[in-house]
Design a protein around this motif. Structure first.
Motif, short mmCIF file in Angstrom:
data_model
loop_
_atom_site.label_atom_id
_atom_site.label_comp_id
_atom_site.label_asym_id
_atom_site.label_seq_id
_atom_site.Cartn_x
_atom_site.Cartn_y
_atom_site.Cartn_z
N ILE A 271 0.68 -1.47 0.01
CA ILE A 271 0.22 0.17 -0.41
C ILE A 271 1.19 0.95 0.05
O ILE A 271 0.38 1.78 -0.57
N THR A 272 1.64 1.40 0.47
CA THR A 272 2.78 2.46 0.89
C THR A 272 3.42 2.78 -0.52
O THR A 272 3.52 3.95 -1.05
N MET A 273 4.18 1.52 -0.97
CA MET A 273 4.42 1.71 -3.01
C MET A 273 3.58 2.47 -3.87
O MET A 273 4.70 3.71 -4.03
N PHE A 274 2.29 1.84 -3.42
CA PHE A 274 1.46 1.87 -4.63
C PHE A 274 1.35 3.93 -4.37
O PHE A 274 0.81 4.41 -4.91
N ARG A 275 0.47 4.05 -3.10
CA ARG A 275 1.16 5.49 -2.68
C ARG A 275 1.74 5.98 -2.62
O ARG A 275 1.93 8.22 -3.94
N LYS A 276 3.01 5.73 -2.45
CA LYS A 276 4.43 6.53 -2.94
C LYS A 276 4.63 7.25 -4.33
O LYS A 276 4.43 8.44 -4.83
N VAL A 277 4.01 5.84 -5.37
CA VAL A 277 3.80 6.29 -7.33
C VAL A 277 2.54 7.14 -7.39
O VAL A 277 2.40 6.96 -8.94
N GLU A 278 2.08 7.32 -6.39
CA GLU A 278 0.43 7.72 -7.02
C GLU A 278 -0.28 7.48 -7.73
O GLU A 278 -0.94 8.01 -8.62
N VAL A 279 -0.65 5.91 -7.34
CA VAL A 279 -1.27 4.79 -8.05
C VAL A 279 -2.24 4.80 -7.14
O VAL A 279 -2.25 4.84 -5.92
N PRO A 280 -3.47 4.91 -8.07
CA PRO A 280 -4.62 5.21 -6.56
C PRO A 280 -4.57 3.72 -5.83
O PRO A 280 -5.09 2.83 -6.33
N LEU A 281 -5.54 3.33 -4.83
CA LEU A 281 -5.95 1.80 -4.41
C LEU A 281 -7.49 1.67 -4.39
O LEU A 281 -8.08 2.54 -3.41
N LEU A 282 -7.18 1.44 -5.34
CA LEU A 282 -8.94 0.82 -5.17
C LEU A 282 -9.86 -0.20 -4.02
O LEU A 282 -10.96 0.49 -4.26
N GLY A 283 -8.52 -0.20 -3.20
CA GLY A 283 -9.31 -1.08 -2.11
C GLY A 283 -8.79 -2.25 -1.78
O GLY A 283 -7.39 -2.95 -2.21
N VAL A 284 -8.89 -3.23 -0.27
CA VAL A 284 -7.89 -3.97 0.28
C VAL A 284 -9.19 -5.23 0.21
O VAL A 284 -10.47 -5.47 0.85
N ILE A 285 -8.61 -6.41 0.24
CA ILE A 285 -9.46 -7.64 0.28
C ILE A 285 -8.71 -8.50 0.67
O ILE A 285 -7.74 -8.50 0.93
N GLU A 286 -9.85 -9.26 1.80
CA GLU A 286 -9.12 -10.48 2.96
C GLU A 286 -9.65 -10.76 2.19
O GLU A 286 -10.84 -11.85 2.10
N ASN A 287 -8.51 -12.07 1.83
CA ASN A 287 -9.03 -13.32 1.51
C ASN A 287 -8.60 -14.69 2.20
O ASN A 287 -8.22 -14.10 3.44
N MET A 288 -9.11 -16.07 2.58
CA MET A 288 -9.28 -16.87 3.35
C MET A 288 -9.26 -16.25 4.52
O MET A 288 -8.77 -16.75 6.13
N SER A 289 -10.64 -15.32 4.47
CA SER A 289 -10.86 -14.80 6.05
C SER A 289 -11.48 -15.66 6.77
O SER A 289 -11.41 -14.43 7.86
N TYR A 290 -12.26 -16.78 6.63
CA TYR A 290 -12.38 -17.17 7.06
C TYR A 290 -12.82 -18.91 6.73
O TYR A 290 -13.09 -18.61 5.28
N PHE A 291 -13.80 -19.87 7.07
CA PHE A 291 -13.41 -21.35 7.56
C PHE A 291 -14.94 -22.23 7.65
O PHE A 291 -15.14 -21.88 8.97
N ILE A 292 -16.03 -22.38 6.23
CA ILE A 292 -16.90 -22.85 7.03
C ILE A 292 -16.62 -24.47 6.89
O ILE A 292 -16.40 -25.06 5.55
N ALA A 293 -16.07 -25.42 7.40
CA ALA A 293 -16.62 -26.76 7.61
C ALA A 293 -17.75 -27.42 6.77
O ALA A 293 -19.13 -27.18 7.52
N PRO A 294 -17.34 -27.94 5.69
CA PRO A 294 -18.47 -28.10 4.51
C PRO A 294 -19.27 -29.53 5.75
O PRO A 294 -20.45 -29.82 5.16
N ASP A 295 -18.66 -30.36 6.53
CA ASP A 295 -19.50 -31.26 6.87
C ASP A 295 -20.54 -30.69 7.88
O ASP A 295 -21.80 -31.00 8.63
#
Length: 377
Positions: A271-295
């Motif tokens: 995030i800091t790198m993209f801000r320093k080069v003035e690239v807009p940050l579209l947002g943050v995704i939280e991946n592997m946020s939680y696990f639902i047991a299939p059974d």
């Protein structure tokens, strides 16, 4: 066919004379170490910084000389420049606008765009292992489900993932004008170094070769008319990220992280790198946020939960959504059948589509800042 040696290519390059010197680029010590993979030669030529803009004919001559060697079917040649402190980096030469008729440089931007491509976004992460490539693929398919024309560029030269994630094999074709035709699956136009070299080949390249390969895969591919080109970036903040930020008018960057503190520390660096080069940050995704047991249907926060959302709120970056850790996403990714394409009506596909809608809302209608000029001293 006998294996081509580096010395054979170097011998051919002795016929390439540096303008006004009467000596070859080999004799003048201008040629880097030559790397050969899959019948292609890769090398760079160091030229004076103040003459770099005039050296395209020299680069083409070196490329042709390398391809004249029996057994060499292609060459990737980069121009690099030694530059004294305070000396400005010359702007890269723009390619013709190709068949799309759109300008190669976007109005109001100092960076050369890609003909026919409306917006370019980078999907990045601070570290590996957070599911960035899987997220990028499903985000691209989510954008496509909105009725958009979408392409993908695998910017991870050392560890390309898109051929496997999208179940694409074979070699791309090249037109007479040296423009490469992208590979396709699931309606996405795709380009990756994984199409050009064997899967087990080790890409032992320094920065200039990475930069050259990225720019060729970006600008010398017949993308056609695209609403969005999604760049699957390598993890971290190295040569590939700086090259893209320096030379490409990005509409913005999406950061992928898992919830735990260690991943968030590295995500902050991205995030800091993209801000320093003035690239807009579209947002943050939280991946592997939680696990639902299939059974049992029980929910487990294996890596913690909510860390990426809290960090996004803390630094004032939009939070795009939570993607669960599921067996189906993993299995489908391994099989090359992304969940958004394989189960478009499923709950996981709905999450990716919601994220895609948020991303497109930020880039589809608003004006984009011109990418800045970056000079490294």
């Amino acid at each position: 066919m006998a294996e081509v040696s580096r010395s054979q290519v170097e011998k051919a390059l002795e016929a390439v004379i540096y303008p006004g010197s009467g000596k070859s680029i080999v004799a003048l010590g201008m040629v880097s170490e030559i790397f050969i993979a899959d019948a292609k030669a890769y090398f760079s030529i160091t030229v004076p910084a103040d003459k770099a803009a005039e050296m395209e004919p020299l680069r083409l001559a070196a490329e042709q000389a390398a391809k004249s060697v029996e057994g060499i079917v292609g060459a990737v040649v980069a121009l690099t420049a030694d530059r004294k402190p305070g000396q400005q980096q010359p702007a890269p030469a723009a390619r013709p606008a190709a068949a799309t008729g759109r300008p190669a440089q976007q109005p109001g931007s100092s960076k050369v765009g890609v003909p026919g491509v409306r917006a370019i976004i980078a999907v990045a992460s601070g570290k590996g292992g957070v599911g960035k490539s899987t997220t990028a693929v499903n985000l691209a398919l989510g954008l496509q489900s909105l009725g958009l024309q979408v392409g993908m560029l695998d910017a991870d030269i050392y560890g390309p993932s898109l051929p496997r994630l999208l179940k694409i094999s074979g070699r791309p074709q090249q037109q007479e004008d040296r423009i490469i035709l992208p590979m396709e699956n699931y309606g996405l136009k795709v380009m990756s170094m994984g199409f050009l070299v064997d899967e087990e080949a080790a890409m032992i390249w320094r920065g200039p070769m990475v930069q050259s390969a990225l720019m060729q895969m970006l600008r010398e591919v017949a993308w056609g008319e695209l609403d969005v080109l999604v760049l699957d970036m390598p993890p971290g903040t190295g040569d590939a990220q700086l090259t893209i930020a320096q030379q490409v008018p990005l509409a913005g960057a999406v950061i992928v992280s898992t919830p735990q503190d260690l991943a968030l520390i590295d995500a902050r660096k991205g995030i800091t790198m993209f801000r320093k080069v003035e690239v807009p940050l579209l947002g943050v995704i939280e991946n592997m946020s939680y696990f639902i047991a299939p059974d049992t249907g029980a929910r487990y926060d294996i890596f913690g939960h909510g860390g990426a959302k809290a960090e996004a709120e803390r630094i004032g970056v939009p939070f795009l959504g939570e993607v669960p850790l599921t067996i189906s996403i993993r299995e489908m990714s391994d099989a090359g059948t992304p969940v958004v394409a394989a189960e478009p009506d499923g709950p996981q596909a709905a999450i990716y589509r919601d994220i895609a809608e948020k991303v497109w809302a930020r880039i589809g209608a608003g004006e984009r800042k011109a990418a800045p000029k970056i000079v490294f001293e």
